[in-house]
Enzyme design. Structure first.
Site, PDB file in Angstrom:
ATOM      1  NE  ARG A 132       8.338  -2.681   6.625  1.00  0.00           N
ATOM      2  CZ  ARG A 132       7.050  -2.378   6.488  1.00  0.00           C
ATOM      3  NH1 ARG A 132       6.669  -1.557   5.529  1.00  0.00           N
ATOM      4  NH2 ARG A 132       6.154  -2.894   7.291  1.00  0.00           N
ATOM      5  NE  ARG A 167       6.129  -0.734  10.247  1.00  0.00           N
ATOM      6  CZ  ARG A 167       5.114  -0.589   9.413  1.00  0.00           C
ATOM      7  NH1 ARG A 167       5.287   0.059   8.290  1.00  0.00           N
ATOM      8  NH2 ARG A 167       3.936  -1.089   9.684  1.00  0.00           N
ATOM      9  NE  ARG A 204       1.975  -5.129  10.983  1.00  0.00           N
ATOM     10  CZ  ARG A 204       3.080  -4.889  10.259  1.00  0.00           C
ATOM     11  NH1 ARG A 204       4.261  -5.364  10.661  1.00  0.00           N
ATOM     12  NH2 ARG A 204       3.010  -4.171   9.168  1.00  0.00           N
ATOM     13  NE  ARG A 231      -4.779  -1.386   9.680  1.00  0.00           N
ATOM     14  CZ  ARG A 231      -3.601  -0.949   9.282  1.00  0.00           C
ATOM     15  NH1 ARG A 231      -3.525   0.107   8.521  1.00  0.00           N
ATOM     16  NH2 ARG A 231      -2.523  -1.564   9.617  1.00  0.00           N
ATOM     17  CE  LYS A 247      -2.107  -1.094   3.896  1.00  0.00           C
ATOM     18  NZ  LYS A 247      -1.347  -2.334   4.190  1.00  0.00           N
TER      19      LYS A 247
HETATM   20  P1  AP5 Z   1       4.727  -1.474   1.904  1.00  0.00           P
HETATM   21  O1  AP5 Z   1       4.509  -0.691   0.669  1.00  0.00           O
HETATM   22  O2  AP5 Z   1       5.214  -0.788   3.130  1.00  0.00           O
HETATM   23  O3  AP5 Z   1       3.379  -2.284   2.258  1.00  0.00           O
HETATM   24  P2  AP5 Z   1       2.180  -1.842   3.174  1.00  0.00           P
HETATM   25  O4  AP5 Z   1       0.981  -2.581   2.672  1.00  0.00           O
HETATM   26  O5  AP5 Z   1       2.098  -0.354   3.263  1.00  0.00           O
HETATM   27  O6  AP5 Z   1       2.702  -2.500   4.523  1.00  0.00           O
HETATM   28  P3  AP5 Z   1       2.770  -1.948   6.000  1.00  0.00           P
HETATM   29  O7  AP5 Z   1       3.485  -2.994   6.769  1.00  0.00           O
HETATM   30  O8  AP5 Z   1       3.299  -0.568   6.068  1.00  0.00           O
HETATM   31  O9  AP5 Z   1       1.224  -1.944   6.285  1.00  0.00           O
HETATM   32  P4  AP5 Z   1       0.417  -2.016   7.574  1.00  0.00           P
HETATM   33  O10 AP5 Z   1      -0.954  -1.899   7.065  1.00  0.00           O
HETATM   34  O11 AP5 Z   1       0.661  -3.174   8.454  1.00  0.00           O
HETATM   35  O12 AP5 Z   1       1.037  -0.794   8.383  1.00  0.00           O
HETATM   36  P5  AP5 Z   1       0.499   0.624   8.783  1.00  0.00           P
HETATM   37  O13 AP5 Z   1       1.656   1.511   8.771  1.00  0.00           O
HETATM   38  O14 AP5 Z   1      -0.732   0.998   8.041  1.00  0.00           O
HETATM   39  O15 AP5 Z   1       5.671  -2.699   1.518  1.00  0.00           O
HETATM   40  C1  AP5 Z   1       6.157  -3.577   2.504  1.00  0.00           C
HETATM   41  C2  AP5 Z   1       7.570  -4.005   2.103  1.00  0.00           C
HETATM   42  O16 AP5 Z   1       7.513  -4.731   0.892  1.00  0.00           O
HETATM   43  C3  AP5 Z   1       8.509  -2.810   1.842  1.00  0.00           C
HETATM   44  O17 AP5 Z   1       9.787  -3.120   2.323  1.00  0.00           O
HETATM   45  C4  AP5 Z   1       8.502  -2.681   0.314  1.00  0.00           C
HETATM   46  O18 AP5 Z   1       9.710  -2.138  -0.169  1.00  0.00           O
HETATM   47  C5  AP5 Z   1       8.299  -4.109  -0.123  1.00  0.00           C
HETATM   48  N1  AP5 Z   1       7.559  -4.232  -1.381  1.00  0.00           N
HETATM   49  C6  AP5 Z   1       6.473  -3.498  -1.751  1.00  0.00           C
HETATM   50  N2  AP5 Z   1       6.028  -3.905  -2.958  1.00  0.00           N
HETATM   51  C7  AP5 Z   1       6.835  -4.929  -3.334  1.00  0.00           C
HETATM   52  C8  AP5 Z   1       6.869  -5.779  -4.481  1.00  0.00           C
HETATM   53  N3  AP5 Z   1       5.983  -5.663  -5.480  1.00  0.00           N
HETATM   54  N4  AP5 Z   1       7.813  -6.734  -4.535  1.00  0.00           N
HETATM   55  C9  AP5 Z   1       8.721  -6.877  -3.522  1.00  0.00           C
HETATM   56  N5  AP5 Z   1       8.750  -6.092  -2.398  1.00  0.00           N
HETATM   57  C10 AP5 Z   1       7.808  -5.134  -2.320  1.00  0.00           C
HETATM   58  O19 AP5 Z   1       0.028   0.351  10.291  1.00  0.00           O
HETATM   59  C11 AP5 Z   1       0.943   0.046  11.312  1.00  0.00           C
HETATM   60  C12 AP5 Z   1       0.199   0.009  12.641  1.00  0.00           C
HETATM   61  O20 AP5 Z   1      -0.358   1.307  12.912  1.00  0.00           O
HETATM   62  C13 AP5 Z   1      -1.006  -0.949  12.700  1.00  0.00           C
HETATM   63  O21 AP5 Z   1      -0.638  -2.267  13.018  1.00  0.00           O
HETATM   64  C14 AP5 Z   1      -1.835  -0.285  13.795  1.00  0.00           C
HETATM   65  O22 AP5 Z   1      -1.312  -0.545  15.078  1.00  0.00           O
HETATM   66  C15 AP5 Z   1      -1.641   1.202  13.513  1.00  0.00           C
HETATM   67  N6  AP5 Z   1      -2.651   1.742  12.595  1.00  0.00           N
HETATM   68  C16 AP5 Z   1      -2.431   2.252  11.349  1.00  0.00           C
HETATM   69  N7  AP5 Z   1      -3.594   2.664  10.801  1.00  0.00           N
HETATM   70  C17 AP5 Z   1      -4.555   2.388  11.720  1.00  0.00           C
HETATM   71  C18 AP5 Z   1      -5.960   2.553  11.733  1.00  0.00           C
HETATM   72  N8  AP5 Z   1      -6.630   3.070  10.669  1.00  0.00           N
HETATM   73  N9  AP5 Z   1      -6.652   2.166  12.847  1.00  0.00           N
HETATM   74  C19 AP5 Z   1      -6.008   1.657  13.911  1.00  0.00           C
HETATM   75  N10 AP5 Z   1      -4.680   1.442  13.964  1.00  0.00           N
HETATM   76  C20 AP5 Z   1      -3.952   1.820  12.872  1.00  0.00           C
END
Ligand code: AP5
Length: 185
Positions: free
Chosen positions: A127, A133, A144, A88, A13
């Site tokens: 990562r 992280r 997660r 979410r 994402k």
């Molecule tokens: P990346 O692009 O970072 O993927 P992502 O889907 O954004 O993954 P995240 O781990 O950041 O998502 P998340 O939803 O768990 O975290 P968030 O920050 O929202 O890619 C991941 C990796 O893969 C990178 O290293 C990238 O380079 C690599 N990659 C990407 N595409 C690739 C490809 N095609 N091929 C190979 N490699 C690739 O949330 C974190 C925490 O915050 C949550 O757990 C929660 O505690 C809190 N939080 C956030 N939003 C909310 C909400 N709305 N409500 C409540 N809590 C929340």
């Protein structure tokens, strides 16, 4: 244009939103990034959120909605935005609809990235090794993914029922996936 980008942790994402924002000249709003910035800044909200994030649980709906509302009131969102990591759960999806109704806005497209679980675990292990992280250890990643399946997956159906959802194959190179997203939009 206003987009919602859905998908499990590690589905790409953040990576794809960063590319789409430049291509579409809109703003990327990641609630995860907003929360990590609050943690890094040591704000009250950041202190409350940190342990929840490290455990791979969702931060409370009220806190995240407040962060999002503040962000949507900034002037740079006028041309549109991509929401990454919000909504979410179904309560957040409904809260977003209410917020957007007050702002006289609507979501044009919801895009859901579909990625195999083992590919997700591999991406986030890499990562973890490269960036350290705090929620990327394998056990927290698995948790997660469980939270995603239980709480966030129903949000995909929510947008499907509204007729604005497109599922996107999130496997392959970053450029290939970006092209699929652009074709869908
Ligand atoms: P990346 O692009 O970072 O993927 P992502 O889907 O954004 O993954 P995240 O781990 O950041 O998502 P998340 O939803 O768990 O975290 P968030 O920050 O929202 O890619 C991941 C990796 O893969 C990178 O290293 C990238 O380079 C690599 N990659 C990407 N595409 C690739 C490809 N095609 N091929 C190979 N490699 C690739 O949330 C974190 C925490 O915050 C949550 O757990 C929660 O505690 C809190 N939080 C956030 N939003 C909310 C909400 N709305 N409500 C409540 N809590 C929340």
């Amino acid at each position: 244009m206003r987009l919602v980008l859905l998908g499990p942790p590690g589905s790409g994402k953040g990576t794809q939103a960063a590319l789409l924002k430049d291509r579409l000249n809109i703003v990327h709003i990641s609630t995860g990034d907003l929360l990590r910035a609050a943690v890094a800044a040591g704000t009250e909200l950041g202190k409350i959120a940190k342990a929840t994030m490290d455990a791979g649980e969702l931060v409370s709906d009220e806190l995240v909605l407040q962060l999002l509302e503040d962000r949507l009131n900034e002037p740079d969102v006028a041309n549109g935005y991509i929401l990454d990591g919000y909504p979410r759960n179904l309560a957040q999806a409904q809260a977003l609809d209410e917020l957007l109704a007050r702002l006289n806005q609507n979501i044009d497209h919801a895009l859901a990235l579909i990625v195999d679980e083992e590919q997700i675990v591999a991406r986030l292990a890499q990562r973890a090794a490269e960036q350290g992280r705090s929620d990327d250890s394998e056990s927290v990643v698995r948790h997660r993914l469980h939270v995603y399946a239980e709480q966030t997956a129903p949000v995909v159906n929510y947008y499907e029922d509204k007729g604005i959802l497109t599922a996107i194959d999130g496997m392959g190179s970053i450029d290939e996936i970006n092209q699929r997203l652009c074709d869908a939009i």
